[in-house]
Design an enzyme around this catalytic site. Structure first.
Site, PDB file in Angstrom:
ATOM      1  N   ARG A 138       2.532 -11.673   5.335  1.00 37.41           N
ATOM      2  CA  ARG A 138       4.004 -11.666   5.363  1.00 37.41           C
ATOM      3  C   ARG A 138       4.594 -11.076   6.634  1.00 37.41           C
ATOM      4  O   ARG A 138       5.800 -11.107   6.820  1.00 37.41           O
ATOM      5  CB  ARG A 138       4.535 -10.969   4.108  1.00 37.41           C
ATOM      6  CG  ARG A 138       4.125 -11.784   2.869  1.00 37.41           C
ATOM      7  CD  ARG A 138       4.799 -11.356   1.626  1.00 37.41           C
ATOM      8  NE  ARG A 138       6.244 -11.467   1.701  1.00 37.41           N
ATOM      9  CZ  ARG A 138       7.057 -11.061   0.733  1.00 37.41           C
ATOM     10  NH1 ARG A 138       6.559 -10.526  -0.348  1.00 37.41           N
ATOM     11  NH2 ARG A 138       8.355 -11.182   0.859  1.00 37.41           N
ATOM     12  N   HIS A 193      -4.492 -14.977   8.393  1.00 41.31           N
ATOM     13  CA  HIS A 193      -3.229 -14.435   8.906  1.00 41.31           C
ATOM     14  C   HIS A 193      -3.488 -13.283   9.881  1.00 41.31           C
ATOM     15  O   HIS A 193      -2.793 -12.261   9.869  1.00 41.31           O
ATOM     16  CB  HIS A 193      -2.343 -13.985   7.746  1.00 41.31           C
ATOM     17  CG  HIS A 193      -2.070 -15.075   6.759  1.00 41.31           C
ATOM     18  ND1 HIS A 193      -1.183 -16.092   7.029  1.00 41.31           N
ATOM     19  CD2 HIS A 193      -2.595 -15.336   5.543  1.00 41.31           C
ATOM     20  CE1 HIS A 193      -1.169 -16.926   5.997  1.00 41.31           C
ATOM     21  NE2 HIS A 193      -2.023 -16.492   5.082  1.00 41.31           N
ATOM     22  N   PRO A 234       0.841  -1.211   0.000  1.00 41.24           N
ATOM     23  CA  PRO A 234       0.000   0.000   0.000  1.00 41.24           C
ATOM     24  C   PRO A 234       0.870   1.252   0.000  1.00 41.24           C
ATOM     25  O   PRO A 234       1.824   1.338   0.757  1.00 41.24           O
ATOM     26  CB  PRO A 234      -0.786  -0.103   1.315  1.00 41.24           C
ATOM     27  CG  PRO A 234      -0.612  -1.499   1.803  1.00 41.24           C
ATOM     28  CD  PRO A 234       0.649  -2.025   1.190  1.00 41.24           C
ATOM     29  N   GLU A 235       0.554   2.185  -0.881  1.00 43.60           N
ATOM     30  CA  GLU A 235       1.273   3.455  -0.936  1.00 43.60           C
ATOM     31  C   GLU A 235       0.353   4.553  -0.412  1.00 43.60           C
ATOM     32  O   GLU A 235      -0.739   4.264   0.074  1.00 43.60           O
ATOM     33  CB  GLU A 235       1.716   3.729  -2.381  1.00 43.60           C
ATOM     34  CG  GLU A 235       2.550   2.585  -2.958  1.00 43.60           C
ATOM     35  CD  GLU A 235       3.040   2.855  -4.374  1.00 43.60           C
ATOM     36  OE1 GLU A 235       3.243   4.019  -4.732  1.00 43.60           O
ATOM     37  OE2 GLU A 235       3.218   1.873  -5.119  1.00 43.60           O
TER      38      GLU A 235
END
Ligand SMILES: [Zn+2]
Length: 295
Positions: free
Chosen positions: A110, A91, A2-3
């Site tokens: 991750r 997750h 995400p930016e």
């Protein structure tokens, strides 16, 4: 990852759900999220506090809580926040129980995302100043600022644009799109840009970010909205992830290079390759010359 536009989209969706709500309980299932702070201490410090405001700086989400506490969240590669999901995603790293029976889940396959709790606006600013340069779409983000930051820099302009300590919030997608719009080759040494190009770059960065926000972000990888929906900016990409396709301006085939280890998309007609005396050195340039792929 995400930016700025994706994090801003999350902030806009999250704020009405969170602001004014108390955190009845917080469960941090992954100690890596708060490292080096122990998760039990952070859980205890969050419990019972009311979320007063949700803001953003660069790619950080900032929760202002009662008692001058600030929770600084970075989603990194794959972090996502889900409001009232029907079940916990596979997750799940953090569970927030909110008043009114609502809940918020932080999911991160991750596990690179982080959450840090600090006390006081000074500690918040110290944390962010260390990590972030000037925010686009603020008065300090000017062509003169970019020129000053780039002075003497031999690094490729793409790497310069991605450096969060110079420009806050721009990542791989918006850097490619902005450099295309500004007609600047990503391998151009940052310090070699001419005066008008800094203004073109400033305008192009802000244009790309605003277009991304308008489209509610780009959905590549795992980006999801707070309600699980997806953004649509990927449908508007001019060059990013369009290797082998025609340039929307001139029809030239878009190429993929590697610059500073990042997959980089370019139209080498609209964005002429640097040439002449200024030889670009460094890993990014070498792998681009050999047509190397990002690992
Ligand atoms: Zn072109």
């Amino acid at each position: 990852m995400p930016e700025l536009p994706e994090v801003e989209t999350i902030r806009r969706q999250l704020a009405p759900h969170l602001e004014g709500r108390a955190l009845e309980a917080v469960e941090i299932l992954d100690p890596r999220w708060t490292r080096p702070d122990p998760p039990r201490g952070v859980e205890a410090a969050l419990r019972g506090r009311v979320v007063e405001a949700v803001s953003r700086s660069g790619k950080y989400l900032i929760w202002r809580l009662t008692g001058e506490r600030y929770l600084l969240m970075h989603l990194r590669m794959t972090g996502a926040l889900l409001f009232d999901p029907p079940s916990d995603p596979p997750h799940t790293r953090v569970r927030f129980a909110l008043d009114g029976g609502h809940r918020l889940v932080y999911n991160d396959p991750r596990r690179f995302g982080t959450g840090h709790l600090v006390t006081g606006a000074e500690a918040r600013d110290a944390y962010l100043t260390l990590r972030l340069g000037v925010e686009p779409m603020t008065p300090a983000f000017t062509a003169a600022y970019l020129r000053e930051q780039a002075r003497g820099r031999a690094a490729p302009v793409k790497s310069f644009v991605l450096d969060q300590r110079r420009i806050a919030g721009v990542g791989n997608i918006y850097a490619d799109e902005a450099l295309f719009r500004a007609r600047i080759h990503p391998l151009r040494p940052a310090g070699s840009l001419r005066g008008a190009q800094f203004e073109a770059l400033r305008e192009a960065i802000e244009h790309a970010l605003m277009a991304g926000i308008d489209a509610k972000g780009a959905t590549i990888d795992d980006f999801r909205h707070v309600d699980g929906a997806q953004g649509s900016f990927q449908d508007l990409f001019c060059v990013h992830q369009r290797e082998g396709k025609p340039c929307p301006e001139c029809g030239t085939t878009i190429r993929k290079l590697v610059v500073g280890g990042r997959g980089t998309y370019v139209c080498e007609r609209c964005q002429p390759r640097p040439r002449g005396r200024r030889r670009v050195v460094g890993r990014g340039a070498a792998s681009a010359a050999s047509g190397g792929e990002q690992l």
